[in-house]
Design a protein around this motif. Structure first.
Motif, PDB file in Angstrom:
ATOM      1  N   LEU A 292       0.846  -1.193   0.000  1.00  0.00           N
ATOM      2  CA  LEU A 292       0.000   0.000   0.000  1.00  0.00           C
ATOM      3  C   LEU A 292       0.881   1.242   0.000  1.00  0.00           C
ATOM      4  CD1 LEU A 292      -2.361  -1.253   2.828  1.00  0.00           C
ATOM      5  CD2 LEU A 292      -2.856  -1.274   0.368  1.00  0.00           C
ATOM      6  N   VAL A 293       0.484   2.237  -0.769  1.00  0.00           N
ATOM      7  CA  VAL A 293       1.208   3.511  -0.785  1.00  0.00           C
ATOM      8  C   VAL A 293       0.250   4.596  -0.336  1.00  0.00           C
ATOM      9  CG1 VAL A 293       2.668   5.073  -2.118  1.00  0.00           C
ATOM     10  CG2 VAL A 293       2.497   2.663  -2.807  1.00  0.00           C
ATOM     11  N   ILE A 294       0.672   5.396   0.644  1.00  0.00           N
ATOM     12  CA  ILE A 294      -0.198   6.450   1.174  1.00  0.00           C
ATOM     13  C   ILE A 294       0.551   7.782   1.218  1.00  0.00           C
ATOM     14  CG2 ILE A 294      -1.507   4.792   2.543  1.00  0.00           C
ATOM     15  CD1 ILE A 294      -0.142   5.770   5.044  1.00  0.00           C
ATOM     16  N   PRO A 295      -0.172   8.869   0.986  1.00  0.00           N
ATOM     17  CA  PRO A 295       0.448  10.176   1.142  1.00  0.00           C
ATOM     18  C   PRO A 295       0.483  10.568   2.621  1.00  0.00           C
ATOM     19  CG  PRO A 295      -1.832  10.454   0.481  1.00  0.00           C
ATOM     20  CD  PRO A 295      -1.578   8.962   0.556  1.00  0.00           C
ATOM     21  N   ARG A 296       1.471  11.376   2.982  1.00  0.00           N
ATOM     22  CA  ARG A 296       1.521  11.918   4.346  1.00  0.00           C
ATOM     23  C   ARG A 296       0.657  13.181   4.384  1.00  0.00           C
ATOM     24  NH1 ARG A 296       5.472   9.441   7.396  1.00  0.00           N
ATOM     25  NH2 ARG A 296       7.069   8.326   6.223  1.00  0.00           N
ATOM     26  N   GLY A 297      -0.633  12.970   4.395  1.00  0.00           N
ATOM     27  CA  GLY A 297      -1.590  14.072   4.414  1.00  0.00           C
ATOM     28  C   GLY A 297      -2.971  13.506   4.654  1.00  0.00           C
ATOM     29  N   GLU A 298      -3.887  14.368   5.048  1.00  0.00           N
ATOM     30  CA  GLU A 298      -5.204  13.899   5.477  1.00  0.00           C
ATOM     31  C   GLU A 298      -6.203  13.963   4.333  1.00  0.00           C
ATOM     32  OE1 GLU A 298      -6.124  16.154   9.010  1.00  0.00           O
ATOM     33  OE2 GLU A 298      -4.586  15.095  10.174  1.00  0.00           O
ATOM     34  N   TYR A 299      -6.254  12.896   3.526  1.00  0.00           N
ATOM     35  CA  TYR A 299      -7.146  12.824   2.373  1.00  0.00           C
ATOM     36  C   TYR A 299      -7.878  11.490   2.421  1.00  0.00           C
ATOM     37  CZ  TYR A 299      -4.121  16.637   1.182  1.00  0.00           C
ATOM     38  OH  TYR A 299      -3.420  17.801   1.250  1.00  0.00           O
ATOM     39  N   THR A 300      -9.181  11.533   2.277  1.00  0.00           N
ATOM     40  CA  THR A 300      -9.980  10.314   2.483  1.00  0.00           C
ATOM     41  C   THR A 300      -9.945   9.370   1.291  1.00  0.00           C
ATOM     42  OG1 THR A 300     -11.945  11.478   1.682  1.00  0.00           O
ATOM     43  CG2 THR A 300     -11.599  11.395   4.079  1.00  0.00           C
ATOM     44  N   ASP A 301      -9.917   9.923   0.064  1.00  0.00           N
ATOM     45  CA  ASP A 301      -9.982   9.046  -1.111  1.00  0.00           C
ATOM     46  C   ASP A 301      -9.350   9.747  -2.316  1.00  0.00           C
ATOM     47  OD1 ASP A 301     -11.858  10.863  -2.140  1.00  0.00           O
ATOM     48  OD2 ASP A 301     -13.572   9.601  -1.663  1.00  0.00           O
ATOM     49  N   ILE A 302      -9.410   9.089  -3.461  1.00  0.00           N
ATOM     50  CA  ILE A 302      -8.686   9.583  -4.630  1.00  0.00           C
ATOM     51  C   ILE A 302      -9.169  10.974  -5.052  1.00  0.00           C
ATOM     52  CG2 ILE A 302     -10.192   8.451  -6.357  1.00  0.00           C
ATOM     53  CD1 ILE A 302      -7.533   7.770  -7.892  1.00  0.00           C
ATOM     54  N   PHE A 303     -10.456  11.242  -4.918  1.00  0.00           N
ATOM     55  CA  PHE A 303     -10.953  12.554  -5.353  1.00  0.00           C
ATOM     56  C   PHE A 303     -10.613  13.641  -4.333  1.00  0.00           C
ATOM     57  CE2 PHE A 303     -14.119  10.024  -7.949  1.00  0.00           C
ATOM     58  CZ  PHE A 303     -13.355  10.155  -9.094  1.00  0.00           C
ATOM     59  N   ASP A 304     -10.681  13.305  -3.057  1.00  0.00           N
ATOM     60  CA  ASP A 304     -10.252  14.267  -2.042  1.00  0.00           C
ATOM     61  C   ASP A 304      -8.783  14.632  -2.306  1.00  0.00           C
ATOM     62  OD1 ASP A 304     -10.155  15.857   0.233  1.00  0.00           O
ATOM     63  OD2 ASP A 304      -9.919  14.176   1.628  1.00  0.00           O
ATOM     64  N   PHE A 305      -7.973  13.599  -2.601  1.00  0.00           N
ATOM     65  CA  PHE A 305      -6.550  13.845  -2.834  1.00  0.00           C
ATOM     66  C   PHE A 305      -6.324  14.679  -4.095  1.00  0.00           C
ATOM     67  CE2 PHE A 305      -2.305  12.374  -4.374  1.00  0.00           C
ATOM     68  CZ  PHE A 305      -1.551  12.900  -3.343  1.00  0.00           C
ATOM     69  N   THR A 306      -6.941  14.291  -5.204  1.00  0.00           N
ATOM     70  CA  THR A 306      -6.658  14.983  -6.473  1.00  0.00           C
ATOM     71  C   THR A 306      -7.276  16.380  -6.525  1.00  0.00           C
ATOM     72  OG1 THR A 306      -8.520  13.814  -7.499  1.00  0.00           O
ATOM     73  CG2 THR A 306      -6.322  12.877  -7.811  1.00  0.00           C
ATOM     74  N   GLN A 307      -8.332  16.622  -5.725  1.00  0.00           N
ATOM     75  CA  GLN A 307      -8.949  17.938  -5.740  1.00  0.00           C
ATOM     76  C   GLN A 307      -8.372  18.888  -4.688  1.00  0.00           C
ATOM     77  OE1 GLN A 307     -13.180  17.202  -5.470  1.00  0.00           O
ATOM     78  NE2 GLN A 307     -13.221  16.202  -7.462  1.00  0.00           N
TER      79      GLN A 307
END
Ligand code: AMP
Length: 115
Positions: free
Chosen positions: A42-57
């Motif tokens: 699994l690869v995760i960002p060090r930031g508080e994002y719930t899912d792919i759209f939260d992250f990309t937006q």
């Protein structure tokens, strides 16, 4: 709404151990505790994002670039350059069980099914 007590947040804070594959200032990659492929990371960002759209937006462009760079470095470290799949389960309906954005990297000797 991001839950700071999700299991990946605890891993990022060092409250729960993980079997690390790759780590830098922006990314952490570790083995899935319940592997469903010969290699399952699994690869995760060090930031508080719930899912792919939260992250990309909502993630800064620099973090998004650093995340995908971390995915590449993880794949290369695993020696999977020409034989891996990525999956981002999104939402409970698709089986997302941890609400911290993550990419599954999976590899088997040989994938026999296309999808
Ligand atoms: P998903 O179902 O797409 O949200 O993926 C979450 C993944 O996290 C599952 O494949 C779980 O096996 C994995 N997982 C849950 N807890 C841990 C943990 N403590 N360490 C490593 N992987 C975990």
């Amino acid at each position: 709404m991001y839950d700071k007590n999700n299991v990946f947040a605890k891993i990022l804070r060092g409250e729960i151990p993980c079997k690390e594959v790759y780590s830098d200032d922006n990314v952490l990659a570790f083995y899935d505790v319940a592997p469903r492929a010969r290699v399952h990371v699994l690869v995760i960002p060090r930031g508080e994002y719930t899912d792919i759209f939260d992250f990309t937006q909502n993630a800064p462009a620099e973090l998004q670039a650093a995340f995908w760079n971390g995915v590449r470095k993880t794949v290369e470290k695993l020696g999977l350059r020409d034989n891996f799949r990525t999956v981002a389960n999104t939402g409970r309906g698709a089986g997302q069980s941890v609400m911290h954005f993550h990419i599954h990297i999976m590899s088997d000797e040989r994938f026999t099914e296309d999808f």
